[in-house]
Each structure stands twice: as C-alpha cells, then as structure tokens.
Scaffold this active site. Structure first.
Site, PDB file in Angstrom:
ATOM      1  N   LEU A 258       0.865  -1.179   0.000  1.00 26.37           N
ATOM      2  CA  LEU A 258       0.000   0.000   0.000  1.00 26.37           C
ATOM      3  C   LEU A 258       0.898   1.224   0.000  1.00 26.37           C
ATOM      4  O   LEU A 258       1.460   1.581   1.032  1.00 26.37           O
ATOM      5  CB  LEU A 258      -0.921   0.018   1.230  1.00 26.37           C
ATOM      6  CG  LEU A 258      -1.800  -1.216   1.467  1.00 26.37           C
ATOM      7  CD1 LEU A 258      -2.677  -1.022   2.707  1.00 26.37           C
ATOM      8  CD2 LEU A 258      -2.677  -1.503   0.250  1.00 26.37           C
ATOM      9  N   GLY A 259       1.068   1.834  -1.163  1.00 25.67           N
ATOM     10  CA  GLY A 259       1.927   3.017  -1.261  1.00 25.67           C
ATOM     11  C   GLY A 259       3.207   2.716  -2.020  1.00 25.67           C
ATOM     12  O   GLY A 259       3.808   1.658  -1.836  1.00 25.67           O
TER      13      GLY A 259
ATOM     14  N   SER B  11       9.152   2.405  -2.768  1.00 27.08           N
ATOM     15  CA  SER B  11      10.111   2.108  -3.840  1.00 27.08           C
ATOM     16  C   SER B  11      11.333   1.397  -3.278  1.00 27.08           C
ATOM     17  O   SER B  11      11.863   0.465  -3.886  1.00 27.08           O
ATOM     18  CB  SER B  11      10.566   3.399  -4.528  1.00 27.08           C
ATOM     19  OG  SER B  11       9.463   4.145  -4.951  1.00 27.08           O
TER      20      SER B  11
ATOM     21  N   GLY C 144      15.690  18.988   2.519  1.00 25.13           N
ATOM     22  CA  GLY C 144      14.730  17.888   2.580  1.00 25.13           C
ATOM     23  C   GLY C 144      14.693  17.188   3.929  1.00 25.13           C
ATOM     24  O   GLY C 144      14.072  16.153   4.084  1.00 25.13           O
TER      25      GLY C 144
ATOM     26  N   ASP D  49       5.821  14.398  16.569  1.00 23.00           N
ATOM     27  CA  ASP D  49       6.368  13.187  15.950  1.00 23.00           C
ATOM     28  C   ASP D  49       7.141  12.372  16.988  1.00 23.00           C
ATOM     29  O   ASP D  49       6.968  11.154  17.099  1.00 23.00           O
ATOM     30  CB  ASP D  49       7.285  13.589  14.785  1.00 23.00           C
ATOM     31  CG  ASP D  49       7.968  12.398  14.142  1.00 23.00           C
ATOM     32  OD1 ASP D  49       7.344  11.771  13.267  1.00 23.00           O
ATOM     33  OD2 ASP D  49       9.109  12.081  14.525  1.00 23.00           O
TER      34      ASP D  49
ATOM     35  N   LYS E 205       6.423   8.454  18.810  1.00 22.74           N
ATOM     36  CA  LYS E 205       7.395   7.369  18.936  1.00 22.74           C
ATOM     37  C   LYS E 205       7.596   6.975  20.403  1.00 22.74           C
ATOM     38  O   LYS E 205       7.724   5.807  20.728  1.00 22.74           O
ATOM     39  CB  LYS E 205       8.717   7.780  18.294  1.00 22.74           C
ATOM     40  CG  LYS E 205       8.574   7.936  16.777  1.00 22.74           C
ATOM     41  CD  LYS E 205       9.765   8.653  16.189  1.00 22.74           C
ATOM     42  CE  LYS E 205       9.619   8.839  14.693  1.00 22.74           C
ATOM     43  NZ  LYS E 205      10.629   9.780  14.168  1.00 22.74           N
TER      44      LYS E 205
END
Lengths: 432, 432
Positions: free
Chosen positions: A10-11, A17, A188, A202, A206
């Site tokens: 899924l994705g 990739s 990035g 975030d 975790k």
C-alpha cells in the site's frame, strides 16, 4: 522450490520504492534466510502513470485498495502509504482476512496500536511495526528480547531527525532557529509544514510506542507531555554550552515502582552523556535496564532506505513465522495496568533563565521563592543586560518536583521585579 | 499450568549466579513472555560447600558434569564455566542428546563455533551465544535480523572493556600504561594475567564471531590480524589528540566485493566518530550496511549481570522455540566461501612516529621512500627532540596498502638516519 510468498504494497513513495528495490536486489539472501522466494503481487498507487525512480510493471499497479487487501493470494500487506483513519480501516480489514501486516506508520501505531495488535492476535496474524519508531534502529525487537530477563526503568531517545539536525546546527554555528529550519527544509530534512516535527508531536508518537512496549502498559499519545524546540534561542544554547551541557530534544519514559512518566521536551544533557554526541539527523535510543545497565542504539532515524530496510526485516520475520506456522503469537498483551505519575511525583533538575530589575534585594526575593518550596540551586549566573537597569539570571536547580517547579515559575512571573521568564528546560544529569 | 522447562547450569561463578538470580526474580515476566515456568534443575560446581552470593539448595549442586548433561529431564544446558577443549566435548555430548545450549563462551565459539553450530542443526537443537560477544549488547541478533534485507560491508567494534578502560584513563589523565593497568586490576576490570585482553586476543575472538555471522563466511580466529595496546605511549596519545583523533583498540571487519579483512589493532579515530566517545569499560559495535547506513550498538561489554541478562535472553529464545516446536532452525550455514584480502588489497591511512638524525637532507630521504610507493602525506609534524641532534617526525599518510606500508616501514628501519620507528597505528577517517 517452495511456493513464493506474495506481498501487497500500500503506497509506492520513497519508502515503498525502497522496499521494492530491496526485495529485488536481495532475492538470493531472502531465499537463503527464509527458504522461499518473495514476490510483490499488487501495489496501491494514486496515479498509475506517474514517473517513478523504481521500475515496476504497470500491471502490478492499482488505484483500488480492495484489489490489494482482497486478493486471496496475497499473504502479507506492507503499509507505507501513511494516513490514520482510512488506513486503519484497511489494515483491520486485511487482518480480519488473515493477512499479516507490516507498517511504518507511527501516527497510526501511536493512536491505534493496541487495538490493531489485539485484532492481529485474534486473527492469528503478525503485525510488525519496527520501522515506525526509528527507521534504521532495531529498537523494538531489542526491547522485546530484553524484556523477559530484565526490567526496563528508563528510556531516553533522540527520536526525531529533523529537530536533532536543527539543534546540532544551531549549537555548532550559533545560527538562529529560523535560518537553520530554512536550511533543513532546503535539504529535505524538514517538511514544508514542519509543525509535527518541531513541536515534538512526531517524537511524542514514537515515545508512546516505545513506552507501551518497554513498560508493557497501554500508554496513549495523550499521556505524553510535549514541548517542542521552537522557543529555543541562541542565548539558551550558549549558556548550556558554558555550563557543560548539550541541548537535545529528548523523549523520556521513566518508571518508578509501578508508576510512569512519558514526555518529550528540550533537555540539557551533560556533554559526556552518550546521547549528547548524537548529531545531525541521527537518532538514538538510550535504555536503562535494572540488570543490563546502560545500553544505547544509534542509527539513521529516517530516510527511505533505512526505513525500507526495517520494513523488509519485519517482512522477513513474518515470512519465517509463516514457514514455521507460528504467526500471531509475538504480540504480547500489556502486562501492567497504566499508572501515570502526578506532577508531584515527577522529579527533575531545571534550567531557568530570567530577566529581572537590577534592584537591591531582587535576588533575595527570587531565592526566597525557591527555598520556600525546598528547591535548592546547583548553579547560578548573574549577568548585567545591555538594557540598563536589568540583569539576566541563569539558574540550574537541584531536583524538584514538576508541581513545585511550576508553582515557582508562576510565582516568579507574578513577582514585580521579574521582567520576563525567558526560558526553562529540563536538565538531566550533571554538567561541568 | 504448562510443564516447566528444566535448565542445567554448567558453572556457578558470577555469571552463573546472575542467571540463577534473574530466573528467580523474573519468573512472572518469564511466564508472561514464554507461557510456562522455568526451573534450574542441576548445577555443575567444583566445590559443593563453597560460600556463594546466591542461595541455592545444595541438592541442586553436583560435581559431575554427567549428572547435568545426561539428566533426561533437562531441556536446556547453560554453559558459563569457560574452558575450551573439555567444554566443547560436554556441549557436543549435550547437543547429541537433543539438549539446547546457551553459552557465554567466546573462546569456544571463536575456535569451534562452526562445528558446534553444525552439530546443533543436525540434532534439531538451538545453540545461542549472544553473551559471548558483548555482554549487554544484543548485537548478534541485530546482525541476523539485518542480514536478510541489507548487505553488511563493515563492522567496527570496541569489544574489550579492559583495554577501553585503560586507554580512556591514559587519554584523560595522561597516565602511563603500567599505572592504569595496575588501577584496572585493583578495580577488577583487568585480570591478574591481563595478556588475553591487552594483547587483543579477547577482542580478536569476538571479531571472528562477528565477522563469521555478519559476512556469512567461515572466518577463523587465525584469520584475524591482531595487535594489542601494550606499546601505546603517552606521546602517541598526545599526538593523536593534537591531530583531532582518539586512540581506541578497534576490531575491524571489512568487506570489499567478495573479499574480507578482519583485524584488531589500536586505531586513531576522528573525535567526531561515534566510537570515539565510547569511554571506560563500555563496548560498542558500529555496523555499516549498504541500505541502512551507519548504526551503532552501545552497552556494557562485560560484567556478571549484563552477561547473565544476555544468557537469559537466549534462554527465552530457546524456550519460545520449544513452545513453538521450531528449535534448530535459526543457525544459518555460511552462505559464502571464505576469501581473505591479501596485504596488497587492504587499504588504510597510517600514523607513524619516527626519530631521525637531524641532518640536512634527512627529510628528503624519508619522503622519497614514501613517494616511490606512491604514498602521500596528509599531515606532517617535525619537532626537535631533547636529545641533541635528533628530531621527531610524525606522519599521517593518505591511504596506502598494507603491503606498501610494511615495505616502507622496513626501508625506513634500514635507513641510516632513522634512529627508531617509535610507533605506527592504523588511522580511520579524518581528524581535524
């Protein structure tokens, strides 16, 4: 040759990739380790004809999630699409059809991990999520392995690469927050909307996942106290350095007896602490076990290849379990009832920077507020400010309860001579 | 309640006592994780009536190894007695009777690991040895997990606590080797006969085990090049520091294509390298995987409780496998044929300190020897020595093959103007 194990993806973003590439390039090792080949049979994408940096036969692609999760030949679903509510529905549906799930989705696992794991167990399915915490660090597996023979009392983690990158650059070059954030975005390392990273959310997700596993307790995201890095100034970093500390955004999960505290906040660590030298976009999780003592796991926290590697490691674990016929037995239900510490039970040292009117007796008034609460000082610096008639006072306290400390802060703010409480951070251990 | 799993213990020293304590104190967690209790049924000791720091019913003790390994009710043998040849015989006998084995014995595993693992697999038995490498660090399991989805190209480890303690103190206080060794012995960090530690043999054993697993190749102890720390002087440490390096005893296992090199030697690491800040008796293993990039595992390398914890983690893995009926399938036979690099294929930078006669043209003669071999310099320092007419030259080379470098060393020693080659170390990465 044994029948291949079929995977539905899924994705197909950077992590997806990466997973496809690793499965292709490491087919020999996979067969050697697991004893059978693995093939990617269907991939959910948004756009069938988009250019991608991995070659995939277009016949494998679909825009319908049902084509993947309802395919009776698919054994394992790998979820790398992100999202929470919709994604949860899809994964529940997949688990109920007996498909094993590997996910890199920390938002989902922080919010609905307990529910998803329970459904997986009910259906005899594996649900693995190593990639959700710190991509390149096998921390969840290490926690599970260590748990049976040790009692984990403390976990401290640098679990967000973006904020660690920003703080490292701010410390090293004395650059202001906004400038470094812009650089991180250009490289990035930070998203266009950096809120979830810089506000600590975030990292909190975790830490919720880590605390739940490490303490075997149903810790929710709401149980994590959160403070981000947006308020950190060059002055704060400069003082930390002078006092022998390094500022890091630290997630702490601490157990005393039956009660726990979990938080994410900028923290001053002694320069000699193993976490203090974790730089740039790296992550590390420090674990204290009663028997084993200090251990630390260090590695890349994100990045498409490290995350994809963690996903494939989980896939290998699922496949080994399939070959042995023992899926769905690894998730262990929480052993202990959740008990959170109250603010009067959470103890820490604090760093505090205030601006005061430079008057006779000002200092005495301030120290009186601390001593009334029984909080003493480890270090004090007082320096004149450029602004005439004002002084800057920097204090590192000895251990105080969060309750007492917050009361002190309130009283300081109410004090007429206190112009401003500029900053306040948790301090861990001893500086120089 | 399911029938308990019965354990036989060979040895009741500090690690053995730790194992007994953990099994007693963590019975609840063990039952929770594994689903059945575990009992220690027999313990091999030398002296039945010795005072011990763990309470054990004397009826459990025996001085006959056969009482333990031939007991039909014992499922798992935990070997914490040490020794090689005799111990190997006992463990082979145990494995052939279908008993699983957990061992903390690095000497044994470095010398006979391949043979023992093969016999274990033949007999459907588990043989786990996590505690043999770096007590508190779950490195072997992490390597196995990572292997299927990544290709490990480099492992660098500080895998001996004694030498790391000694080098840390020498660096920090400028104390000479003999003094720090005596302190380490007084503190119990070094043995009365420290040879195996300080000569690098202990670290070599661990690197052989790591390389065998990480590269999936039958690496023998003899394949490891070894140099210890006994020749390191205060001057060497002082120069390292000035050049921005930290001296550590580093085990390196490096793969280029199909060929590997494995060595243990004092190495200059850049101060910013994650391994450079690993201090005192701590261990750490740095792993470079093609996909995941840099990861590091840090923790106590020895000590009775960390080692006992690793032993019990292995015991838990055996018990889980027993409950699932899947023992003896985790040892994976080496996938690749062993191919070692020749000295002309091993490349490194080197630190070299020589004393030369301070004559016109001396420097030119020395540099000529390097340039004939195509080896250039990264850094050179020349300083006058107290001894009149002599100078000290410190060189850091660019990368050179081990073959070329050894030839250069020989030629330097033969040069009339070279009084002495004082020291020579491998250099990893860039200093300041």
């Amino acid at each position: 040759m044994t029948k291949p194990i079929a995977v539905g993806l899924l994705g197909l973003g950077t992590v997806g990739s990466g997973v496809v590439k690793i499965i292709e390039n490491h087919q020999d090792q996979l067969v050697h380790q697991v004893g059978c080949p693995v093939v990617v049979k269907k991939i959910l994408v948004r756009d069938l004809y988009k250019e991608r940096d991995v070659k995939v036969d277009v016949s494998l692609l679909t825009t319908s999630v049902d084509d993947v999760i309802n395919d009776p030949e698919i054994d394992v679903i790998i979820e790398v699409m992100g999202g929470v509510e919709e994604t949860k529905k899809h994964l529940l549906q997949a688990l109920k059809q007996g498909k094993h799930v590997v996910t890199a989705n920390k938002d989902l696992m922080a919010l609905y991990g307990s529910e998803l794991l329970a459904v997986a167990t009910e259906n005899g399915c594996d649900l693995f999520y190593e990639a959700s915490v710190a991509g390149g660090i096998p921390i969840l597996r290490s926690l599970v392995d260590g748990l049976a023979s040790d009692r984990i009392t403390k976990m401290m983690g640098i679990v967000n690469g973006t904020t660690n990158f920003i703080l490292t650059k701010m410390c090293k070059y004395g650059s202001p927050y906004e400038e470094v954030l812009a650089e991180a975005q250009a490289l990035g390392y930070a998203e266009a909307d950096p809120t979830a990273d810089v506000e600590g959310l975030d990292a909190a997700r975790k830490m919720a996942i880590l605390a739940r596993l490490g303490f075997s307790m149903n810790i929710d995201l709401d149980d994590v106290q959160v403070k981000g890095i947006t308020g950190i100034t060059e002055e704060d970093l400069d003082y930390s350095k002078r006092l022998g500390y390094t500022m890091k955004l630290i997630g702490i999960a601490h157990r005393d007896g039956e009660k726990v505290e979990v938080s994410v906040q900028p923290t001053l660590l002694p320069d000699s602490h193993p976490l203090a030298s974790v730089s740039d976009e790296y992550n590390a999780v420090y674990v204290y076990g009663e028997a084993v003592g200090e251990t630390m796991f260090y590695g890349p926290g994100a990045g498409s290849l490290p995350t994809a590697t963690a996903v494939v490691s989980d896939l290998v674990a699922v496949m080994k379990n399939m070959r042995l016929g023992v899926n769905g037995r690894s998730a262990v239900a929480p052993q202990y009832e959740k008990k959170l510490k109250s603010p009067s039970e959470i103890f820490s040292k604090y760093f505090l920077r205030i601006h005061v009117k430079d008057e006779v007796g000002a200092f005495a008034k301030i120290t009186a507020i601390f001593s009334e609460r029984g909080v003493s000082f480890e270090k004090i610096l007082q320096l004149p400010l450029k602004e005439k008639g004002f002084a800057e006072i920097v204090i590192v306290t000895h251990k105080a309860s969060q309750q007492d400390y917050e009361d002190i802060l309130q009283q300081l703010r109410d004090l007429e001579i206190v112009h401003d409480v500029k900053s306040s951070y948790r301090v861990e251990g001893n500086g120089k």
